[in-house]
Design an enzyme around this catalytic site. Structure first.
Site, PDB file in Angstrom:
ATOM      1  N   ASN A 121       0.836  -1.212   0.000  1.00 44.82           N
ATOM      2  CA  ASN A 121       0.000   0.000   0.000  1.00 44.82           C
ATOM      3  C   ASN A 121       0.868   1.258   0.000  1.00 44.82           C
ATOM      4  O   ASN A 121       0.563   2.233  -0.691  1.00 44.82           O
ATOM      5  CB  ASN A 121      -0.924   0.021   1.226  1.00 44.82           C
ATOM      6  CG  ASN A 121      -2.026  -1.031   1.111  1.00 44.82           C
ATOM      7  OD1 ASN A 121      -2.356  -1.465   0.020  1.00 44.82           O
ATOM      8  ND2 ASN A 121      -2.584  -1.439   2.250  1.00 44.82           N
ATOM      9  N   TYR A 167       7.951 -12.487  11.102  1.00 45.16           N
ATOM     10  CA  TYR A 167       8.601 -11.169  11.027  1.00 45.16           C
ATOM     11  C   TYR A 167       9.670 -11.192   9.936  1.00 45.16           C
ATOM     12  O   TYR A 167       9.703 -10.336   9.057  1.00 45.16           O
ATOM     13  CB  TYR A 167       9.229 -10.854  12.381  1.00 45.16           C
ATOM     14  CG  TYR A 167       9.821  -9.472  12.514  1.00 45.16           C
ATOM     15  CD1 TYR A 167       9.017  -8.333  12.483  1.00 45.16           C
ATOM     16  CD2 TYR A 167      11.193  -9.304  12.707  1.00 45.16           C
ATOM     17  CE1 TYR A 167       9.571  -7.064  12.635  1.00 45.16           C
ATOM     18  CE2 TYR A 167      11.749  -8.041  12.866  1.00 45.16           C
ATOM     19  CZ  TYR A 167      10.936  -6.928  12.833  1.00 45.16           C
ATOM     20  OH  TYR A 167      11.477  -5.676  12.990  1.00 45.16           O
ATOM     21  N   THR A 197      18.278  -1.865  18.497  1.00 48.48           N
ATOM     22  CA  THR A 197      18.355  -0.444  18.855  1.00 48.48           C
ATOM     23  C   THR A 197      17.610  -0.223  20.170  1.00 48.48           C
ATOM     24  O   THR A 197      16.605  -0.879  20.429  1.00 48.48           O
ATOM     25  CB  THR A 197      17.740   0.402  17.718  1.00 48.48           C
ATOM     26  OG1 THR A 197      18.520   0.180  16.536  1.00 48.48           O
ATOM     27  CG2 THR A 197      17.738   1.892  18.032  1.00 48.48           C
TER      28      THR A 197
END
Ligand code: UDP
Length: 333
Positions: A121, A167, A197
């Site tokens: 999208n 994932y 992170t």
């Protein structure tokens, strides 16, 4: 009077030009940990920021300080369904996704959808707006890597049907789809591969090692190290990550780039570091290693150094300090 009118017209014209020349950026997942820091950064850069999030794992608290700004808009929307904004767009950052192992285990279908349908999208939106799009890929595309450290030419070692596959494969699809839009539709694309992170606004209970250990240490509980604790990770402070992403977006390089901190540490050493940092009397206990948990991870950042003149500025001691302060506040509230 005539002079006054002309002056007013000139001022209005100037404001209009300024408004028109302001760059406009859409950040999906903008209410999440990394997304909200990116919103901050692009506001600081003088851009108009549209933050889009369905708040599945993001939180309005992360962006509440930006809400009063006229340069900032929040759109509650699930990009896996559709992605639209009216008006011009210069840049799109696609950062929406559950991103910690326990989150994508709890939400496997949503994770697959946002990496695949969501990406599709947003690539369509980028094409229609003639906008540059940067997608958030991950070190997870390397799976449990057989090459060490990982450079961008390594294809990875992923189990597609394992628990992390939802994932990893969504992000691998994301990269393939992004490259297809680049070559077939000439969309201006960037791909960042983000390594572990950390920093303020991480969620205390997202199951990742850092918030889990800090939470446990601050509560005086035992720190739960999974496996024998010899597996390694390399932790990057969020400000460094944001700088790397910013530079990549502004570069003219369309192939994937690793952004992360190459300082590698075993998870046991990391747990000990957190115990020392917090001054806690907690001990380490060992629990079973989750399935397909990668044994080693360290980014090769030669490409980022060369192309973006980027490298991390924060070592763990410097990054963990503000992170600990943040979690102390969260826990005391
Ligand atoms: N880990 C751990 N205890 C925890 C949470 C995680 O020992 O309470 C381990 C986990 O098994 C992995 C490492 O720490 O080996 C990093 O896990 P995290 O979830 O932070 O990130 P990822 O596995 O995605 O790199």
């Amino acid at each position: 009077m005539i002079f006054g009118l002309t002056l007013k017209k000139l001022v209005l014209q100037h404001q209009f030009i300024k408004y028109m020349s302001k760059k406009r950026i859409l950040i999906t997942g903008g209410a999440g940990f990394l997304g909200s820091h990116l919103c901050d950064r692009f506001i600081q850069e003088g851009m108009e920021v549209i933050c889009m999030d369905n708040l599945l794992t993001g939180s309005l608290q992360n962006i509440e300080h930006l809400m009063p700004l006229k340069e900032f808009e929040f759109h509650f929307n699930d990009v896996s369904q559709f992605a639209h904004v009216s008006g011009p767009l210069d840049y799109i950052l696609h950062f929406a996704s559950p991103a910690s192992p326990i989150e994508y285990l709890k939400m496997p279908i949503e994770t697959l959808k946002v990496g695949s349908l969501g990406t599709l999208n947003l690539l369509g939106l980028a094409k229609s707006k003639n906008a540059r799009i940067l997608v958030a890929s991950t070190s997870e595309i390397y799976g449990d890597p057989l090459e060490h450290p990982q450079n961008e030419d390594y294809w990875g070692n992923v189990n597609p049907v394992g628990p992390r596959g939802v994932y990893d494969e969504a992000k691998r699809f994301m990269e393939a789809m992004t490259m297809a839009y680049h070559t077939f539709h000439q969309v201006d694309t960037r791909i960042v591969r983000i390594f572990n992170t950390y920093g303020p606004r991480m969620r205390l209970h997202d199951g990742r090692a850092l918030p889990a250990f800090i939470g446990q240490a601050l509560r005086g509980e035992d720190l739960t190290v999974f496996g024998d604790g010899t597996q390694t990770r390399s932790f990057c402070y969020v400000e460094d990550q944001v700088e790397g992403i910013f530079r990549l977006l502004m570069s003219d390089y369309h192939l994937p780039v690793n952004i992360g901190n190459p300082e590698e540490i075993t998870i046991t050493e990391f747990a000990e570091e957190i115990i020392n940092l917090t001054g806690s009397g907690s001990k380490i206990i060992y629990q079973p290693l989750p399935i397909d948990d990668p044994m080693q991870r360290r980014p090769d950042i030669s490409k980022a150094k060369e192309l973006l003149e980027w490298e991390p500025r924060y070592n763990r001691a410097q990054g963990l300090k503000p992170t600990l302060e943040y979690f102390k506040q969260v826990i005391s509230n």
